[in-house]
Motif scaffolding. Structure first.
Motif, PDB file in Angstrom:
ATOM      1  N   LEU A  12       0.830  -1.205   0.000  1.00 51.25           N
ATOM      2  CA  LEU A  12       0.000   0.000   0.000  1.00 51.25           C
ATOM      3  C   LEU A  12       0.864   1.254   0.000  1.00 51.25           C
ATOM      4  CD1 LEU A  12      -2.805  -1.032   2.503  1.00 51.25           C
ATOM      5  CD2 LEU A  12      -3.025  -0.730   0.041  1.00 51.25           C
ATOM      6  N   TRP A  13       1.922   1.264   0.811  1.00 52.82           N
ATOM      7  CA  TRP A  13       2.811   2.411   0.878  1.00 52.82           C
ATOM      8  C   TRP A  13       3.502   2.627  -0.467  1.00 52.82           C
ATOM      9  CZ3 TRP A  13       8.188   2.591   0.346  1.00 52.82           C
ATOM     10  CH2 TRP A  13       8.759   3.820   0.633  1.00 52.82           C
ATOM     11  N   ARG A  14       3.997   1.538  -1.073  1.00 58.02           N
ATOM     12  CA  ARG A  14       4.682   1.641  -2.362  1.00 58.02           C
ATOM     13  C   ARG A  14       3.728   2.145  -3.437  1.00 58.02           C
ATOM     14  NH1 ARG A  14       7.048  -3.667  -4.285  1.00 58.02           N
ATOM     15  NH2 ARG A  14       8.678  -3.353  -2.761  1.00 58.02           N
ATOM     16  N   SER A  15       2.491   1.637  -3.440  1.00 55.34           N
ATOM     17  CA  SER A  15       1.501   2.071  -4.412  1.00 55.34           C
ATOM     18  C   SER A  15       1.196   3.560  -4.249  1.00 55.34           C
ATOM     19  CB  SER A  15       0.226   1.256  -4.261  1.00 55.34           C
ATOM     20  OG  SER A  15      -0.765   1.729  -5.123  1.00 55.34           O
ATOM     21  N   LYS A  16       1.045   4.009  -3.005  1.00 54.62           N
ATOM     22  CA  LYS A  16       0.767   5.414  -2.740  1.00 54.62           C
ATOM     23  C   LYS A  16       1.948   6.286  -3.155  1.00 54.62           C
ATOM     24  CE  LYS A  16      -0.824   8.550   0.829  1.00 54.62           C
ATOM     25  NZ  LYS A  16      -1.207   8.720   2.211  1.00 54.62           N
ATOM     26  N   LEU A  17       3.164   5.831  -2.864  1.00 51.13           N
ATOM     27  CA  LEU A  17       4.364   6.569  -3.236  1.00 51.13           C
ATOM     28  C   LEU A  17       4.466   6.698  -4.754  1.00 51.13           C
ATOM     29  CD1 LEU A  17       7.074   7.890  -2.415  1.00 51.13           C
ATOM     30  CD2 LEU A  17       8.089   5.626  -2.579  1.00 51.13           C
ATOM     31  N   MET A  18       4.227   5.609  -5.479  1.00 46.91           N
ATOM     32  CA  MET A  18       4.314   5.639  -6.933  1.00 46.91           C
ATOM     33  C   MET A  18       3.261   6.573  -7.519  1.00 46.91           C
ATOM     34  SD  MET A  18       6.902   3.927  -7.636  1.00 46.91           S
ATOM     35  CE  MET A  18       6.813   3.779  -9.401  1.00 46.91           C
ATOM     36  N   SER A  19       2.045   6.561  -6.961  1.00 49.93           N
ATOM     37  CA  SER A  19       1.017   7.442  -7.498  1.00 49.93           C
ATOM     38  C   SER A  19       1.369   8.902  -7.218  1.00 49.93           C
ATOM     39  CB  SER A  19      -0.361   7.097  -6.940  1.00 49.93           C
ATOM     40  OG  SER A  19      -0.422   7.353  -5.569  1.00 49.93           O
ATOM     41  N   GLN A  20       2.064   9.190  -6.110  1.00 51.74           N
ATOM     42  CA  GLN A  20       2.491  10.551  -5.835  1.00 51.74           C
ATOM     43  C   GLN A  20       3.567  10.992  -6.821  1.00 51.74           C
ATOM     44  OE1 GLN A  20       3.672  10.426  -1.744  1.00 51.74           O
ATOM     45  NE2 GLN A  20       1.582  10.587  -0.984  1.00 51.74           N
ATOM     46  N   ILE A  21       4.402  10.056  -7.260  1.00 49.30           N
ATOM     47  CA  ILE A  21       5.453  10.387  -8.214  1.00 49.30           C
ATOM     48  C   ILE A  21       4.844  10.707  -9.570  1.00 49.30           C
ATOM     49  CG2 ILE A  21       7.381   9.414  -9.541  1.00 49.30           C
ATOM     50  CD1 ILE A  21       8.133   7.853  -6.974  1.00 49.30           C
ATOM     51  N   TYR A  22       3.876   9.918 -10.017  1.00 48.92           N
ATOM     52  CA  TYR A  22       3.334  10.056 -11.360  1.00 48.92           C
ATOM     53  C   TYR A  22       2.080  10.915 -11.442  1.00 48.92           C
ATOM     54  CZ  TYR A  22       6.655   6.475 -12.627  1.00 48.92           C
ATOM     55  OH  TYR A  22       7.809   5.785 -12.837  1.00 48.92           O
ATOM     56  N   GLU A  23       1.408  11.117 -10.337  1.00 49.31           N
ATOM     57  CA  GLU A  23       0.163  11.884 -10.354  1.00 49.31           C
ATOM     58  C   GLU A  23       0.189  12.885  -9.216  1.00 49.31           C
ATOM     59  OE1 GLU A  23      -2.560   8.575  -9.859  1.00 49.31           O
ATOM     60  OE2 GLU A  23      -3.117   8.753 -11.961  1.00 49.31           O
ATOM     61  N   ASN A  24       0.247  14.163  -9.555  1.00 52.53           N
ATOM     62  CA  ASN A  24       0.199  15.167  -8.502  1.00 52.53           C
ATOM     63  C   ASN A  24      -1.248  15.609  -8.281  1.00 52.53           C
ATOM     64  OD1 ASN A  24      -0.428  17.257 -10.407  1.00 52.53           O
ATOM     65  ND2 ASN A  24       1.754  17.373 -10.923  1.00 52.53           N
ATOM     66  N   ASP A  25      -1.481  16.396  -7.238  1.00 53.37           N
ATOM     67  CA  ASP A  25      -2.843  16.809  -6.897  1.00 53.37           C
ATOM     68  C   ASP A  25      -3.520  17.584  -8.030  1.00 53.37           C
ATOM     69  OD1 ASP A  25      -2.795  15.616  -4.411  1.00 53.37           O
ATOM     70  OD2 ASP A  25      -2.140  17.429  -3.365  1.00 53.37           O
ATOM     71  N   LYS A  26      -2.735  18.405  -8.729  1.00 56.08           N
ATOM     72  CA  LYS A  26      -3.282  19.190  -9.840  1.00 56.08           C
ATOM     73  C   LYS A  26      -3.807  18.269 -10.945  1.00 56.08           C
ATOM     74  CE  LYS A  26      -1.837  22.923 -12.920  1.00 56.08           C
ATOM     75  NZ  LYS A  26      -0.695  23.727 -13.365  1.00 56.08           N
ATOM     76  N   ASP A  27      -3.009  17.246 -11.293  1.00 55.99           N
ATOM     77  CA  ASP A  27      -3.430  16.299 -12.327  1.00 55.99           C
ATOM     78  C   ASP A  27      -4.653  15.505 -11.888  1.00 55.99           C
ATOM     79  OD1 ASP A  27      -1.347  17.075 -13.969  1.00 55.99           O
ATOM     80  OD2 ASP A  27      -0.024  15.454 -13.325  1.00 55.99           O
ATOM     81  N   LEU A  28      -4.666  15.085 -10.626  1.00 56.47           N
ATOM     82  CA  LEU A  28      -5.792  14.306 -10.118  1.00 56.47           C
ATOM     83  C   LEU A  28      -7.088  15.111 -10.135  1.00 56.47           C
ATOM     84  CD1 LEU A  28      -4.066  12.424  -7.166  1.00 56.47           C
ATOM     85  CD2 LEU A  28      -4.837  11.457  -9.332  1.00 56.47           C
ATOM     86  N   LYS A  29      -7.005  16.409  -9.826  1.00 56.75           N
ATOM     87  CA  LYS A  29      -8.201  17.259  -9.873  1.00 56.75           C
ATOM     88  C   LYS A  29      -8.746  17.344 -11.299  1.00 56.75           C
ATOM     89  CE  LYS A  29      -7.162  20.101  -5.865  1.00 56.75           C
ATOM     90  NZ  LYS A  29      -6.697  21.403  -5.373  1.00 56.75           N
ATOM     91  N   LYS A  30      -7.837  17.492 -12.276  1.00 56.31           N
ATOM     92  CA  LYS A  30      -8.260  17.544 -13.677  1.00 56.31           C
ATOM     93  C   LYS A  30      -8.919  16.231 -14.086  1.00 56.31           C
ATOM     94  CE  LYS A  30      -4.598  20.693 -15.109  1.00 56.31           C
ATOM     95  NZ  LYS A  30      -3.348  20.832 -15.878  1.00 56.31           N
ATOM     96  N   GLU A  31      -8.306  15.115 -13.688  1.00 57.12           N
ATOM     97  CA  GLU A  31      -8.870  13.797 -14.021  1.00 57.12           C
ATOM     98  C   GLU A  31     -10.251  13.615 -13.420  1.00 57.12           C
ATOM     99  OE1 GLU A  31      -6.288  10.625 -12.887  1.00 57.12           O
ATOM    100  OE2 GLU A  31      -4.811  11.097 -14.433  1.00 57.12           O
ATOM    101  N   LYS A  32     -10.442  14.066 -12.182  1.00 57.07           N
ATOM    102  CA  LYS A  32     -11.743  13.907 -11.524  1.00 57.07           C
ATOM    103  C   LYS A  32     -12.843  14.672 -12.254  1.00 57.07           C
ATOM    104  CE  LYS A  32     -10.109  12.785  -6.927  1.00 57.07           C
ATOM    105  NZ  LYS A  32      -9.982  13.200  -5.523  1.00 57.07           N
ATOM    106  N   ILE A  33     -12.504  15.851 -12.781  1.00 60.12           N
ATOM    107  CA  ILE A  33     -13.489  16.628 -13.547  1.00 60.12           C
ATOM    108  C   ILE A  33     -13.915  15.847 -14.779  1.00 60.12           C
ATOM    109  CG2 ILE A  33     -13.783  18.698 -14.969  1.00 60.12           C
ATOM    110  CD1 ILE A  33     -11.868  20.118 -12.934  1.00 60.12           C
ATOM    111  N   ILE A  34     -12.946  15.310 -15.499  1.00 56.98           N
ATOM    112  CA  ILE A  34     -13.233  14.545 -16.717  1.00 56.98           C
ATOM    113  C   ILE A  34     -13.953  13.245 -16.376  1.00 56.98           C
ATOM    114  CG2 ILE A  34     -12.196  13.359 -18.695  1.00 56.98           C
ATOM    115  CD1 ILE A  34     -12.246  16.493 -18.774  1.00 56.98           C
ATOM    116  N   ALA A  35     -13.562  12.615 -15.272  1.00 60.30           N
ATOM    117  CA  ALA A  35     -14.226  11.376 -14.849  1.00 60.30           C
ATOM    118  C   ALA A  35     -15.716  11.619 -14.618  1.00 60.30           C
ATOM    119  CB  ALA A  35     -13.564  10.821 -13.590  1.00 60.30           C
ATOM    120  N   LYS A  36     -16.054  12.731 -14.001  1.00 60.02           N
ATOM    121  CA  LYS A  36     -17.472  13.051 -13.761  1.00 60.02           C
ATOM    122  C   LYS A  36     -18.224  13.244 -15.082  1.00 60.02           C
ATOM    123  CE  LYS A  36     -17.707  13.010  -9.307  1.00 60.02           C
ATOM    124  NZ  LYS A  36     -18.254  11.808  -8.721  1.00 60.02           N
ATOM    125  N   VAL A  37     -17.593  13.925 -16.021  1.00 63.07           N
ATOM    126  CA  VAL A  37     -18.217  14.134 -17.336  1.00 63.07           C
ATOM    127  C   VAL A  37     -18.470  12.795 -18.011  1.00 63.07           C
ATOM    128  CG1 VAL A  37     -17.860  15.072 -19.667  1.00 63.07           C
ATOM    129  CG2 VAL A  37     -17.221  16.435 -17.665  1.00 63.07           C
TER     130      VAL A  37
END
Length: 167
Positions: A12-37
């Motif tokens: 779980l820690w490794r998965s969370k660390l990897m997602s922090q490396i490849y996905e920052n909060d700004k990118d995740l917010k953009k993805e969530k908007i598109i996911a809702k659409v």
């Protein structure tokens, strides 16, 4: 057992660390908007996929996985071709085929309120690539000749092959 729970915590820690490396909060917010659409347009629910799946979401309808979805933010979609990394797309297609569902890549631009998506299939690798391109995988460093030192294989897919959603 303690050992087993430590392994789970490490994963779980490794998965969370990897997602922090490849996905920052700004990118995740953009993805969530598109996911809702897309949830509204496709009448399904999108659930975040593990980073090792080379996809961002599972599209789920009536408790069944319907597709694996990769979202890609593009500053400018006004090109004749959209580029997808071959290895990432191949991994996504392979994992999706294990679930017997399609692998979808969606390129989006929030400012233009535009989503372009396509089901990536095995045949696309021979139709649209792979092409070799220079890549910035070396922290943006360039060689003395001005080129990037790494190469990557990509699929160069005509934009006309993508389905267009304006929202």
């Amino acid at each position: 057992r303690v050992l087993g729970s430590n392994r789970v915590q490490l994963r779980l820690w490794r998965s969370k660390l990897m997602s922090q490396i490849y996905e920052n909060d700004k990118d995740l917010k953009k993805e969530k908007i598109i996911a809702k659409v897309l949830e509204e347009k496709w009448r399904c629910e999108l659930y975040k996929a593990p980073i090792s799946y080379h996809a961002d979401y599972f599209a789920v309808d009536k408790q069944r996985v319907k597709s694996l979805l990769e979202l890609k933010h593009k500053q400018d979609i006004d090109y004749k071709f959209l580029i997808s990394k071959s290895v990432q797309a191949a991994t996504g297609v392979m994992i999706a085929s294990m679930f017997k569902v399609p692998y979808i890549q969606a390129h989006f631009n929030l400012e233009e309120k535009l989503i372009l998506y396509k089901v990536i299939e095995h045949k696309d690798f021979s139709l649209y690539g792979p092409e070799i391109v220079h890549t910035k995988n070396n922290n943006g460093r360039k060689l003395k000749n001005g080129k990037f030192p790494y190469y990557d294989f990509v699929l160069k897919i005509p934009k006309s092959e993508f389905v267009r959603i304006e929202y």
